[in-house]
Design a protein around this motif. Sequence first.
Motif, PDB file in Angstrom:
ATOM      1  N   ASP A  75      -8.686  -3.004  17.698  1.00  0.00           N
ATOM      2  CA  ASP A  75      -7.571  -2.372  18.284  1.00  0.00           C
ATOM      3  C   ASP A  75      -6.195  -3.229  18.272  1.00  0.00           C
ATOM      4  OD1 ASP A  75      -8.658  -0.126  19.046  1.00  0.00           O
ATOM      5  OD2 ASP A  75      -8.987  -0.477  21.244  1.00  0.00           O
ATOM      6  N   ASP A  76      -6.259  -4.466  18.542  1.00  0.00           N
ATOM      7  CA  ASP A  76      -4.994  -5.049  18.428  1.00  0.00           C
ATOM      8  C   ASP A  76      -4.318  -5.251  17.225  1.00  0.00           C
ATOM      9  OD1 ASP A  76      -6.734  -6.865  17.484  1.00  0.00           O
ATOM     10  OD2 ASP A  76      -6.130  -8.580  18.495  1.00  0.00           O
ATOM     11  N   CYS A  77      -4.820  -4.709  15.928  1.00  0.00           N
ATOM     12  CA  CYS A  77      -4.352  -4.837  14.740  1.00  0.00           C
ATOM     13  C   CYS A  77      -3.546  -3.599  14.229  1.00  0.00           C
ATOM     14  CB  CYS A  77      -5.431  -5.072  13.664  1.00  0.00           C
ATOM     15  SG  CYS A  77      -6.107  -6.784  13.813  1.00  0.00           S
ATOM     16  N   LYS A  78      -3.704  -2.564  15.179  1.00  0.00           N
ATOM     17  CA  LYS A  78      -3.058  -1.304  14.917  1.00  0.00           C
ATOM     18  C   LYS A  78      -1.708  -1.114  14.420  1.00  0.00           C
ATOM     19  CE  LYS A  78      -6.603   1.993  15.960  1.00  0.00           C
ATOM     20  NZ  LYS A  78      -7.752   1.111  16.296  1.00  0.00           N
ATOM     21  N   ASN A  79      -0.879  -2.291  15.303  1.00  0.00           N
ATOM     22  CA  ASN A  79       0.643  -2.052  15.266  1.00  0.00           C
ATOM     23  C   ASN A  79       0.835  -3.019  13.780  1.00  0.00           C
ATOM     24  OD1 ASN A  79       3.012  -1.387  15.881  1.00  0.00           O
ATOM     25  ND2 ASN A  79       3.437  -3.488  16.832  1.00  0.00           N
ATOM     26  N   GLY A  80      -0.102  -3.775  13.219  1.00  0.00           N
ATOM     27  CA  GLY A  80       0.037  -4.577  12.001  1.00  0.00           C
ATOM     28  C   GLY A  80      -0.454  -6.023  12.234  1.00  0.00           C
ATOM     29  N   PHE A  81      -0.606  -6.799  11.173  1.00  0.00           N
ATOM     30  CA  PHE A  81      -1.051  -8.044  11.093  1.00  0.00           C
ATOM     31  C   PHE A  81      -0.380  -9.088   9.913  1.00  0.00           C
ATOM     32  CE2 PHE A  81      -4.012  -5.075   9.141  1.00  0.00           C
ATOM     33  CZ  PHE A  81      -4.039  -5.414   7.537  1.00  0.00           C
ATOM     34  N   ILE A  82      -0.813 -10.170  10.017  1.00  0.00           N
ATOM     35  CA  ILE A  82      -0.259 -11.096   9.106  1.00  0.00           C
ATOM     36  C   ILE A  82      -1.680 -11.883   8.910  1.00  0.00           C
ATOM     37  CG2 ILE A  82       1.292 -13.469   8.929  1.00  0.00           C
ATOM     38  CD1 ILE A  82       2.331 -12.402  11.850  1.00  0.00           C
ATOM     39  N   LEU A  83      -1.803 -11.846   7.507  1.00  0.00           N
ATOM     40  CA  LEU A  83      -3.125 -12.496   6.959  1.00  0.00           C
ATOM     41  C   LEU A  83      -2.594 -13.976   6.707  1.00  0.00           C
ATOM     42  CD1 LEU A  83      -4.689  -9.621   4.881  1.00  0.00           C
ATOM     43  CD2 LEU A  83      -5.321 -10.515   7.132  1.00  0.00           C
ATOM     44  N   ASP A  84      -3.232 -14.965   7.252  1.00  0.00           N
ATOM     45  CA  ASP A  84      -2.894 -16.519   7.112  1.00  0.00           C
ATOM     46  C   ASP A  84      -3.813 -17.267   6.653  1.00  0.00           C
ATOM     47  OD1 ASP A  84      -2.619 -19.064   7.649  1.00  0.00           O
ATOM     48  OD2 ASP A  84      -2.278 -18.941   9.733  1.00  0.00           O
ATOM     49  N   GLY A  85      -3.944 -17.412   5.252  1.00  0.00           N
ATOM     50  CA  GLY A  85      -5.284 -18.431   4.855  1.00  0.00           C
ATOM     51  C   GLY A  85      -6.057 -17.438   4.141  1.00  0.00           C
ATOM     52  N   PHE A  86      -5.649 -16.023   3.957  1.00  0.00           N
ATOM     53  CA  PHE A  86      -6.474 -15.048   3.331  1.00  0.00           C
ATOM     54  C   PHE A  86      -5.867 -13.914   2.652  1.00  0.00           C
ATOM     55  CE2 PHE A  86      -8.439 -10.904   3.068  1.00  0.00           C
ATOM     56  CZ  PHE A  86      -9.773 -11.209   2.446  1.00  0.00           C
ATOM     57  N   PRO A  87      -5.941 -13.786   1.322  1.00  0.00           N
ATOM     58  CA  PRO A  87      -7.137 -14.095   0.511  1.00  0.00           C
ATOM     59  C   PRO A  87      -6.935 -15.395  -0.079  1.00  0.00           C
ATOM     60  CG  PRO A  87      -5.665 -12.586  -0.549  1.00  0.00           C
ATOM     61  CD  PRO A  87      -5.312 -12.538   0.990  1.00  0.00           C
ATOM     62  N   ARG A  88      -7.813 -15.906  -0.481  1.00  0.00           N
ATOM     63  CA  ARG A  88      -7.720 -17.535  -0.962  1.00  0.00           C
ATOM     64  C   ARG A  88      -8.431 -17.580  -2.646  1.00  0.00           C
ATOM     65  NH1 ARG A  88      -7.049 -20.367   3.837  1.00  0.00           N
ATOM     66  NH2 ARG A  88      -6.984 -22.723   3.490  1.00  0.00           N
ATOM     67  N   THR A  89      -8.934 -16.479  -2.918  1.00  0.00           N
ATOM     68  CA  THR A  89      -9.566 -16.324  -4.324  1.00  0.00           C
ATOM     69  C   THR A  89      -9.367 -15.094  -4.850  1.00  0.00           C
ATOM     70  OG1 THR A  89     -11.708 -15.506  -3.585  1.00  0.00           O
ATOM     71  CG2 THR A  89     -11.444 -17.737  -3.746  1.00  0.00           C
ATOM     72  N   THR A  90      -9.359 -14.910  -6.217  1.00  0.00           N
ATOM     73  CA  THR A  90      -9.171 -13.744  -6.827  1.00  0.00           C
ATOM     74  C   THR A  90     -10.073 -12.579  -6.446  1.00  0.00           C
ATOM     75  OG1 THR A  90      -8.184 -14.814  -8.589  1.00  0.00           O
ATOM     76  CG2 THR A  90      -8.568 -12.375  -9.048  1.00  0.00           C
ATOM     77  N   ALA A  91     -11.372 -13.143  -6.221  1.00  0.00           N
ATOM     78  CA  ALA A  91     -12.341 -12.024  -5.770  1.00  0.00           C
ATOM     79  C   ALA A  91     -12.161 -11.596  -4.223  1.00  0.00           C
ATOM     80  CB  ALA A  91     -13.694 -12.810  -5.523  1.00  0.00           C
ATOM     81  N   GLN A  92     -11.387 -12.509  -3.333  1.00  0.00           N
ATOM     82  CA  GLN A  92     -10.809 -12.134  -2.044  1.00  0.00           C
ATOM     83  C   GLN A  92      -9.766 -11.047  -2.254  1.00  0.00           C
ATOM     84  OE1 GLN A  92     -10.456 -15.437   0.801  1.00  0.00           O
ATOM     85  NE2 GLN A  92     -12.337 -16.399   0.300  1.00  0.00           N
ATOM     86  N   ALA A  93      -8.950 -11.379  -3.044  1.00  0.00           N
ATOM     87  CA  ALA A  93      -7.773 -10.468  -3.327  1.00  0.00           C
ATOM     88  C   ALA A  93      -8.177  -9.244  -3.702  1.00  0.00           C
ATOM     89  CB  ALA A  93      -6.723 -10.953  -4.150  1.00  0.00           C
ATOM     90  N   GLU A  94      -9.034  -9.075  -4.246  1.00  0.00           N
ATOM     91  CA  GLU A  94      -9.577  -7.686  -5.032  1.00  0.00           C
ATOM     92  C   GLU A  94     -10.347  -7.073  -3.942  1.00  0.00           C
ATOM     93  OE1 GLU A  94      -9.912  -9.284  -9.858  1.00  0.00           O
ATOM     94  OE2 GLU A  94     -11.723  -9.099  -8.452  1.00  0.00           O
ATOM     95  N   ALA A  95     -11.158  -7.642  -3.327  1.00  0.00           N
ATOM     96  CA  ALA A  95     -11.963  -7.126  -2.199  1.00  0.00           C
ATOM     97  C   ALA A  95     -10.895  -6.562  -1.009  1.00  0.00           C
ATOM     98  CB  ALA A  95     -12.803  -8.183  -1.504  1.00  0.00           C
TER      99      ALA A  95
END
Length: 214
Positions: A75-95
């Motif tokens: 629920d606490d992500c409903k207003n938005g989020f900051i990804l810090d440390g992710f994605p870290r590989t191309t596979a993570q970016a695609e996922a």
Amino acid sequence: MNLILLGPPGAGKGTQAKRLEESLNIVQLSTGDMLRAEVASGSALGQQAKEVMQSGGLVSDELIINMISSRIDQDDCKNGFILDGFPRTTAQAEALDTMLSDKSLKIDHVIEIKVDDDAMVERVTGRYTCAKCGAGYHDSFQKPKQDGVCDKCGGTEFKRRADDNAETVRARLDAYHEQTAPIAGYYAGKGVLKSVDGMAAIDEVTRQLNEIVV
Ligand code: AP5
Ligand code: ZN
């Protein structure tokens, strides 16, 4: 608003994410913090991650992707989020792309914090946090106003990360250049990459970030 902060160990992702969290009323999702909480709790996931983290390598993509996907659903992500440390590989970016389109979400800005490697070892090895509230400090760059007392909560106990020694920091920088730096090109190709000067003082980096996110 949903943001990604990119940058090597010590670039200031965590420092700036905490400031943006307050000014934009969105939540910081640090995969590093999530993993450290798993390690501290002694969970199966934490046991799997512990050694890899201490060596400075990267934890498996599958484990990280599942972890972040269920976190974004809270629920606490409903207003938005900051990804810090992710994605870290191309596979993570695609996922992440697939995950967000499945959830009908999108990233508004991908911001790279640009820094020189040489300065990063000093930044990371000098850093510590308040054991009570998690506020971040540094031996040279960000001291508490009163020596040994947390500015935010008055706590007097502080801790340092197990992977913040010079040897592990160098391994983390190597992992960044080999596996993470290429994703800047991935986002530049999509036309969503912006950058700020991470060598500037902390307040100046915040000012540059605010110019992008307003
Ligand atoms: P993680 O916790 O993400 O660590 P990291 O990426 O190495 O980043 P740091 O937390 O070290 O740096 P930061 O950019 O947040 O810097 P900070 O703001 O604290 O990951 C740890 C490990 O978990 C990884 O090695 C890996 O094993 C695993 N992991 C995590 N995510 C993963 C994933 N997605 N996939 C696979 N494995 C994963 O700043 C540093 C210091 O410098 C502070 O003391 C600060 O006060 C100071 N400072 C900040 N900005 C400035 C400035 N502008 N001028 C002067 N000092 C500054
Ligand atoms: Zn504190």
